[in-house]
Write a protein that holds these residues in place. Structure first.
Motif, short mmCIF file in Angstrom:
data_model
loop_
_atom_site.label_atom_id
_atom_site.label_comp_id
_atom_site.label_asym_id
_atom_site.label_seq_id
_atom_site.Cartn_x
_atom_site.Cartn_y
_atom_site.Cartn_z
N PRO A 9 18.90 -80.02 -37.08
CA PRO A 9 19.27 -80.74 -38.29
C PRO A 9 18.78 -79.98 -39.52
O PRO A 9 17.77 -79.28 -39.47
CB PRO A 9 18.56 -82.09 -38.17
CG PRO A 9 17.51 -81.90 -37.13
CD PRO A 9 17.93 -80.75 -36.27
N GLU A 13 17.79 -82.81 -44.86
CA GLU A 13 18.28 -84.14 -44.51
C GLU A 13 17.13 -85.09 -44.14
O GLU A 13 17.28 -86.29 -44.20
CB GLU A 13 19.23 -84.07 -43.31
CG GLU A 13 20.55 -83.39 -43.61
CD GLU A 13 21.41 -83.27 -42.37
OE1 GLU A 13 21.21 -84.05 -41.41
OE2 GLU A 13 22.28 -82.40 -42.36
N GLN A 14 16.03 -84.53 -43.73
CA GLN A 14 14.91 -85.33 -43.27
C GLN A 14 13.86 -85.45 -44.36
O GLN A 14 13.42 -84.44 -44.92
CB GLN A 14 14.31 -84.64 -42.04
CG GLN A 14 13.55 -85.55 -41.15
CD GLN A 14 13.17 -84.83 -39.88
OE1 GLN A 14 12.75 -83.69 -39.92
NE2 GLN A 14 13.30 -85.50 -38.76
N VAL A 18 8.74 -87.99 -42.99
CA VAL A 18 9.13 -88.09 -41.58
C VAL A 18 8.68 -86.83 -40.84
O VAL A 18 8.12 -86.90 -39.75
CB VAL A 18 10.65 -88.32 -41.43
CG1 VAL A 18 11.08 -88.21 -39.98
CG2 VAL A 18 11.02 -89.69 -42.00
N ARG A 19 8.91 -85.68 -41.45
CA ARG A 19 8.46 -84.42 -40.83
C ARG A 19 6.94 -84.42 -40.67
O ARG A 19 6.42 -83.98 -39.64
CB ARG A 19 8.92 -83.21 -41.65
CG ARG A 19 10.42 -82.94 -41.52
CD ARG A 19 10.82 -81.57 -42.03
NE ARG A 19 10.27 -81.21 -43.33
CZ ARG A 19 10.79 -81.54 -44.51
NH1 ARG A 19 11.91 -82.24 -44.57
NH2 ARG A 19 10.22 -81.16 -45.64
N GLN A 22 5.95 -86.62 -37.77
CA GLN A 22 6.23 -85.93 -36.52
C GLN A 22 5.15 -84.90 -36.23
O GLN A 22 4.66 -84.78 -35.10
CB GLN A 22 7.61 -85.26 -36.56
CG GLN A 22 8.75 -86.24 -36.55
CD GLN A 22 10.08 -85.59 -36.87
OE1 GLN A 22 10.16 -84.51 -37.45
NE2 GLN A 22 11.17 -86.26 -36.49
#
Length: 171
Positions: A9, A13-14, A18-19, A22
């Motif tokens: 992806p 976009e992220q 969120v990254r 993770q």
């Protein structure tokens, strides 16, 4: 005719948070693997102790069935896990009730000592990192992490209810 494999992806976009979540999850898992490995404990062993500790803190009884359900294990895998924890001196089995058929699992003082020693370096570094923030910032971070945990639990429940996609038909 070959089907095209989707590429990674687009990083744009992220959301960065969120990254980061993770990456935090990955690093936390690496720490657990490292700390557990040095003490001859599997990740599942440590997860089981965490489940028992959480339930105990809420004055809830932990049975083998509770552990099986929370860790998504088969009955034989749960028995093997409890046997390992019992033989290592981290868990005791106690019979409950008047008929004494129900087994309750309890952590031993050794489990608390070993767990404290394993996770002391992580707690020390996290404490130092948290000291860089104001109480108000930590309150916001706490609310955020609580929301992220709730969202992850909901997504996990949703995923558990979905059926696996059928494999593609041969061509």
């Amino acid at each position: 005719m070959s089907a095209e494999m989707p590429g990674p992806p687009d990083a744009a976009e992220q959301p960065p948070l969120v990254r980061l979540l993770q990456e935090f999850s990955l690093e936390a898992n690496r720490y657990v693997d490292s700390a557990g490995g040095r003490n001859d404990m599997h990740r599942t062993d440590l997860n089981a102790l965490a489940v028992i500790m959480q339930h105990t803190a809420r004055n809830q009884i932990v049975t083998p069935g509770v552990l099986r359900k929370e860790l998504h294990l088969s009955s034989p895998a749960t028995t093997a896990l409890i046997d390992r924890l019992h033989h290592s001196g981290h868990v005791v089995r106690e019979r409950l009730g008047t008929d004494r058929r129900q087994v309750q699992l309890r952590m031993t003082p050794k489990a608390y000592r070993d767990g404290g020693a394993m996770f002391l370096p992580l707690a020390r570094h996290m404490g130092a990192a948290m000291a860089q923030f104001t109480p108000e910032e930590l309150e916001i971070a706490t609310r955020f992490m609580t929301s992220m945990i709730d969202a992850t639990v909901k997504a996990g429940q949703e995923a558990a209810q979905q059926t696996a996609p059928a494999p593609p038909a041969p061509q």
